[in-house]
Motif scaffolding. Structure first.
Motif, PDB file in Angstrom:
ATOM      1  N   ARG A  32      -3.114   1.818  -0.877  1.00  0.00           N
ATOM      2  CA  ARG A  32      -3.674   2.830  -1.791  1.00  0.00           C
ATOM      3  C   ARG A  32      -2.891   4.136  -1.692  1.00  0.00           C
ATOM      4  O   ARG A  32      -2.663   4.814  -2.705  1.00  0.00           O
ATOM      5  CB  ARG A  32      -5.154   3.047  -1.484  1.00  0.00           C
ATOM      6  CG  ARG A  32      -6.048   1.895  -1.916  1.00  0.00           C
ATOM      7  CD  ARG A  32      -7.517   2.283  -1.874  1.00  0.00           C
ATOM      8  NE  ARG A  32      -7.984   2.484  -0.517  1.00  0.00           N
ATOM      9  CZ  ARG A  32      -8.487   1.531   0.264  1.00  0.00           C
ATOM     10  NH1 ARG A  32      -8.555   0.291  -0.186  1.00  0.00           N
ATOM     11  NH2 ARG A  32      -8.904   1.798   1.480  1.00  0.00           N
TER      12      ARG A  32
ATOM     13  N   ARG B 213       0.470   3.896  -3.638  1.00  0.00           N
ATOM     14  CA  ARG B 213       0.270   4.012  -5.086  1.00  0.00           C
ATOM     15  C   ARG B 213      -0.024   5.461  -5.482  1.00  0.00           C
ATOM     16  O   ARG B 213       0.445   5.946  -6.505  1.00  0.00           O
ATOM     17  CB  ARG B 213      -0.856   3.083  -5.533  1.00  0.00           C
ATOM     18  CG  ARG B 213      -0.524   1.603  -5.336  1.00  0.00           C
ATOM     19  CD  ARG B 213      -1.710   0.711  -5.709  1.00  0.00           C
ATOM     20  NE  ARG B 213      -1.463  -0.672  -5.363  1.00  0.00           N
ATOM     21  CZ  ARG B 213      -0.813  -1.536  -6.132  1.00  0.00           C
ATOM     22  NH1 ARG B 213      -0.349  -1.138  -7.300  1.00  0.00           N
ATOM     23  NH2 ARG B 213      -0.617  -2.784  -5.745  1.00  0.00           N
TER      24      ARG B 213
ATOM     25  N   GLU C  87     -11.348  -0.676 -14.842  1.00  0.00           N
ATOM     26  CA  GLU C  87     -10.167  -1.509 -14.990  1.00  0.00           C
ATOM     27  C   GLU C  87      -8.982  -0.670 -15.481  1.00  0.00           C
ATOM     28  O   GLU C  87      -7.856  -0.833 -15.002  1.00  0.00           O
ATOM     29  CB  GLU C  87     -10.447  -2.644 -15.971  1.00  0.00           C
ATOM     30  CG  GLU C  87     -11.512  -3.636 -15.487  1.00  0.00           C
ATOM     31  CD  GLU C  87     -11.788  -4.713 -16.527  1.00  0.00           C
ATOM     32  OE1 GLU C  87     -11.091  -4.729 -17.560  1.00  0.00           O
ATOM     33  OE2 GLU C  87     -12.698  -5.525 -16.308  1.00  0.00           O
TER      34      GLU C  87
ATOM     35  N   GLU D 194      -7.556   1.552 -12.689  1.00  0.00           N
ATOM     36  CA  GLU D 194      -6.720   0.787 -11.752  1.00  0.00           C
ATOM     37  C   GLU D 194      -5.311   0.611 -12.309  1.00  0.00           C
ATOM     38  O   GLU D 194      -4.324   0.739 -11.585  1.00  0.00           O
ATOM     39  CB  GLU D 194      -7.353  -0.575 -11.501  1.00  0.00           C
ATOM     40  CG  GLU D 194      -6.489  -1.541 -10.703  1.00  0.00           C
ATOM     41  CD  GLU D 194      -6.265  -1.129  -9.269  1.00  0.00           C
ATOM     42  OE1 GLU D 194      -5.276  -1.566  -8.672  1.00  0.00           O
ATOM     43  OE2 GLU D 194      -7.092  -0.336  -8.747  1.00  0.00           O
ATOM     44  N   ASN D 195      -5.186   0.342 -13.612  1.00  0.00           N
ATOM     45  CA  ASN D 195      -3.887   0.074 -14.229  1.00  0.00           C
ATOM     46  C   ASN D 195      -3.117   1.340 -14.578  1.00  0.00           C
ATOM     47  O   ASN D 195      -1.904   1.399 -14.421  1.00  0.00           O
ATOM     48  CB  ASN D 195      -4.059  -0.786 -15.485  1.00  0.00           C
ATOM     49  CG  ASN D 195      -4.581  -2.180 -15.164  1.00  0.00           C
ATOM     50  OD1 ASN D 195      -4.277  -2.730 -14.114  1.00  0.00           O
ATOM     51  ND2 ASN D 195      -5.374  -2.736 -16.063  1.00  0.00           N
TER      52      ASN D 195
ATOM     53  N   GLN E 266      -3.939   4.753 -13.598  1.00  0.00           N
ATOM     54  CA  GLN E 266      -3.930   5.826 -12.609  1.00  0.00           C
ATOM     55  C   GLN E 266      -3.920   7.196 -13.302  1.00  0.00           C
ATOM     56  O   GLN E 266      -2.964   7.974 -13.174  1.00  0.00           O
ATOM     57  CB  GLN E 266      -2.720   5.687 -11.695  1.00  0.00           C
ATOM     58  CG  GLN E 266      -2.678   4.398 -10.896  1.00  0.00           C
ATOM     59  CD  GLN E 266      -3.676   4.403  -9.751  1.00  0.00           C
ATOM     60  OE1 GLN E 266      -3.711   5.323  -8.945  1.00  0.00           O
ATOM     61  NE2 GLN E 266      -4.503   3.381  -9.686  1.00  0.00           N
TER      62      GLN E 266
ATOM     63  N   SER F 220      -3.965  -6.114  -1.276  1.00  0.00           N
ATOM     64  CA  SER F 220      -2.658  -5.861  -1.872  1.00  0.00           C
ATOM     65  C   SER F 220      -1.807  -7.126  -1.895  1.00  0.00           C
ATOM     66  O   SER F 220      -1.275  -7.514  -2.936  1.00  0.00           O
ATOM     67  CB  SER F 220      -1.942  -4.759  -1.091  1.00  0.00           C
ATOM     68  OG  SER F 220      -0.599  -4.656  -1.483  1.00  0.00           O
TER      69      SER F 220
ATOM     70  N   SER G  20      -3.451 -10.036  -4.089  1.00  0.00           N
ATOM     71  CA  SER G  20      -3.369  -9.790  -5.529  1.00  0.00           C
ATOM     72  C   SER G  20      -1.965 -10.071  -6.051  1.00  0.00           C
ATOM     73  O   SER G  20      -1.791 -10.655  -7.119  1.00  0.00           O
ATOM     74  CB  SER G  20      -3.762  -8.343  -5.845  1.00  0.00           C
ATOM     75  OG  SER G  20      -5.118  -8.103  -5.496  1.00  0.00           O
TER      76      SER G  20
ATOM     77  N   ASP H 161     -13.262   5.916  -4.712  1.00  0.00           N
ATOM     78  CA  ASP H 161     -11.994   5.177  -4.687  1.00  0.00           C
ATOM     79  C   ASP H 161     -10.784   5.990  -5.151  1.00  0.00           C
ATOM     80  O   ASP H 161      -9.658   5.701  -4.759  1.00  0.00           O
ATOM     81  CB  ASP H 161     -12.112   3.919  -5.566  1.00  0.00           C
ATOM     82  CG  ASP H 161     -13.178   2.963  -5.056  1.00  0.00           C
ATOM     83  OD1 ASP H 161     -13.500   3.018  -3.852  1.00  0.00           O
ATOM     84  OD2 ASP H 161     -13.693   2.166  -5.862  1.00  0.00           O
ATOM     85  N   TYR H 162     -11.026   6.999  -6.001  1.00  0.00           N
ATOM     86  CA  TYR H 162      -9.918   7.799  -6.541  1.00  0.00           C
ATOM     87  C   TYR H 162     -10.304   9.288  -6.499  1.00  0.00           C
ATOM     88  O   TYR H 162     -10.513   9.917  -7.537  1.00  0.00           O
ATOM     89  CB  TYR H 162      -9.599   7.393  -7.979  1.00  0.00           C
ATOM     90  CG  TYR H 162      -9.359   5.921  -8.174  1.00  0.00           C
ATOM     91  CD1 TYR H 162      -8.096   5.368  -7.978  1.00  0.00           C
ATOM     92  CD2 TYR H 162     -10.399   5.059  -8.543  1.00  0.00           C
ATOM     93  CE1 TYR H 162      -7.871   4.012  -8.144  1.00  0.00           C
ATOM     94  CE2 TYR H 162     -10.187   3.701  -8.712  1.00  0.00           C
ATOM     95  CZ  TYR H 162      -8.920   3.187  -8.504  1.00  0.00           C
ATOM     96  OH  TYR H 162      -8.700   1.847  -8.679  1.00  0.00           O
TER      97      TYR H 162
END
Length: 532
Positions: free
Chosen positions: A252, A255, A44, A47-48, A50, A460, A463, A75-76
């Motif tokens: 993605r 961002r 979490e 995600e916020n 980065q 995206s 949300s 994912d990252y």
């Protein structure tokens, strides 16, 4: 220079505090942006925030460090990971080699050893940043852009100037493999108003194009080129529902570009079509989607099929292109911009009309443009101005001030109707999502991806709309819903805690108890003994 962001993950709060206070993070060029006591919470935060670096212990509840590393790699992939492990977990930690871990270190943590590690990592991060912003490299890449002939073909294609015979000939000559059966256009717009200090806007745009080529175009069956300062993709899709996946993929990237190279990139995704000869319609939709950044925000992907209700069409007829800017402001909905666009149109009309007949003809063309615009968007122009009968006869007789007042009223009223349709669509979407939650909250694997798949929208867009309409994220809403059901079952049944957890989607009884206590302050068993 901006500090690199670090997240600390360890189920022992004392260990986190020790690392925070014993290390000279600022002197090393880092800042601790957050901490978590388990892998779930860490995801979490990632995600916020980065972050650039995640430092994690292996042994933690709910999700261990290697599981966290696996999810981060998936994912990252640009986040660097350092893992701590106890001596007795040394062999287990060797699995980290397969997860591309930056380094692993033995506990207890030695401040000197960790400082040396962070110094090495900073050099790596600096090299990566310098490589992205290296002016010479960007200039060389600029010289190696796509051949002029190929670019001209793509430009002609999105402008609708290629007939079927030419299309087949050029596809074969340039060896462009776009099999379909569906096609979609994506426009990436890089803001010139948000440029890192000392960076040339043009070189930043080239840097973004280079990253799009490497990170997006290489993963898709598509063609990429520059046009009017934007990067454009023509993407081949094997099914209709791939458009939403494409939107999330582009989101993605936007961002990532904002976080890593400081570029504010907005991606507009057009509607899909079943022939490349119609890709110009998708391109126009993609360009219009980019313009919606003033409503939905920048550094993200916007799908025109999602932000404009499906029963509407955003196409402007070719004969109305002279009023394109006015219609664009009507879509965006800012009253001052609409009125300014009307004033410009009327001023142009009065300057260009040399005779009364020319003036009357031009005014009737403007009325016709409004009629067509409304018809294209499933509205009846007469619904807005019933008091004006025989508009084609009466409007040309209006003086300049009255004509301007009438046009402003018309344009604003149409804009409000479009805005209302979008809001109704958003509310229907949220209602449908809540109904899906009510039907499937008990499924352990129910997630944001699940509800977006059911509704046929991108993560995206959904949300953004869900947070805007409800004031909370979808995951928070789902958790609250499950906890509310759990409370009712605790009060009304004799089921055991683990049974209730399974009924609301938690197969892990310990994690269910953890989430419950986090929300209500007590465990399920204590809540049953003295419910509030």
């Amino acid at each position: 220079m901006e500090k690199y962001k670090v997240i600390l993950v360890d189920d022992e709060i004392e260990a986190i505090q020790a690392m925070e206070h014993k290390m000279d993070w600022d002197g090393l060029g880092f800042e601790v942006s957050g901490s978590a006591t388990n892998g779930v919470k860490a995801l979490e935060l990632v995600e916020n925030i980065q972050p650039d670096v995640v430092i994690t212990d292996i042994k933690m509840p709910y999700m261990n460090g290697l599981e966290l590393a696996q999810k981060l790699n998936n994912d990252y992939p640009n986040i660097h990971i350092i893992i701590f492990t106890g001596f007795d977990e040394f062999e287990y930690a060797k699995e980290a080699v397969h997860l591309e871990i930056e380094e692993y270190m033995l506990k207890p943590v030695n401040a000197v050893e960790l400082s040396d590690c962070m110094e090495r990592l900073k050099e790596t991060l600096n090299r990566e940043r310098e490589e992205k912003l290296n002016v010479k490299k960007l200039q060389n890449y600029f010289q190696d852009a796509l051949p002029v002939l190929r670019t001209n073909f793509f430009v002609s294609l999105i402008e609708g100037r290629v007939n079927e015979t030419e299309y087949e000939k050029f596809l074969s000559a340039y060896q462009i493999p776009l099999e379909g059966p569906y096609y979609c256009s994506v426009v990436f717009h890089t803001s010139e108003h948000h440029v890192p200090e000392g960076m040339n806007p043009l070189l930043l745009s080239m840097s973004v194009e280079h990253e799009i080529k490497e990170r997006i175009a290489s993963e898709l069956n598509c063609q990429e080129f520059m046009y009017l300062g934007n990067t454009v993709l023509i993407v081949s899709l094997d099914s209709e529902d791939k458009a939403t996946e494409l939107t999330d993929f582009c989101d993605r990237f936007c961002r990532w570009a904002n976080r890593v190279i400081g570029a504010v990139v907005t991606a507009g995704v057009g509607r899909y079509c079943d022939s490349l000869l119609n890709i110009s319609n998708s391109y126009e939709g993609a360009r219009k989607a980019v313009s919606y950044r003033v409503l939905y925000g920048t550094a993200r992907a916007i799908n025109i099929a999602e932000v404009v209700p499906r029963e509407q069409t955003v196409a402007v007829q070719s004969e109305d292109t002279k009023m394109h800017e006015l219609f664009k402001t009507i879509y965006l909905g800012n009253v001052k911009d609409i009125e300014s666009a009307v004033e410009r149109e009327v001023e142009k009309l009065h300057k260009s009309a040399a005779t009364v007949n020319q003036y009357h003809l031009s005014v009737m063309e403007m009325v016709g443009a409004f009629y067509r615009f409304c018809a294209n968007n499933f509205m009846d122009f007469n619904d807005f101005f019933e008091e004006k009968e025989n508009l084609y006869e009466k409007v040309p007789e209006l003086d300049k001030a009255t004509l301007m007042k009438w046009m402003k009223k018309a344009a604003v009223a149409i804009s409000e109707k479009l805005k209302s349709a979008r809001n109704n669509t958003s509310r229907r979407l949220i209602t449908d999502a809540k109904n899906v939650v009510a039907e499937r909250y008990m499924e352990p694997d129910f997630s944001l991806d699940t509800v977006c798949s059911v509704l046929g929208v991108s993560n995206s867009y959904f949300s953004t709309i869900f947070k805007k309409e409800t004031g909370k994220s979808f995951i928070t809403y789902l958790t609250d819903y499950r906890m509310d059901v759990a409370v009712r079952l605790i009060v009304e049944t004799n089921d055991k805690s683990y049974e209730i957890g399974e009924k609301v989607g938690y197969l892990d009884a310990n994690y269910f108890s953890y989430v419950f206590k986090k929300k209500f302050g007590v465990s399920p068993s204590k809540y049953r003994k003295s419910p509030e």
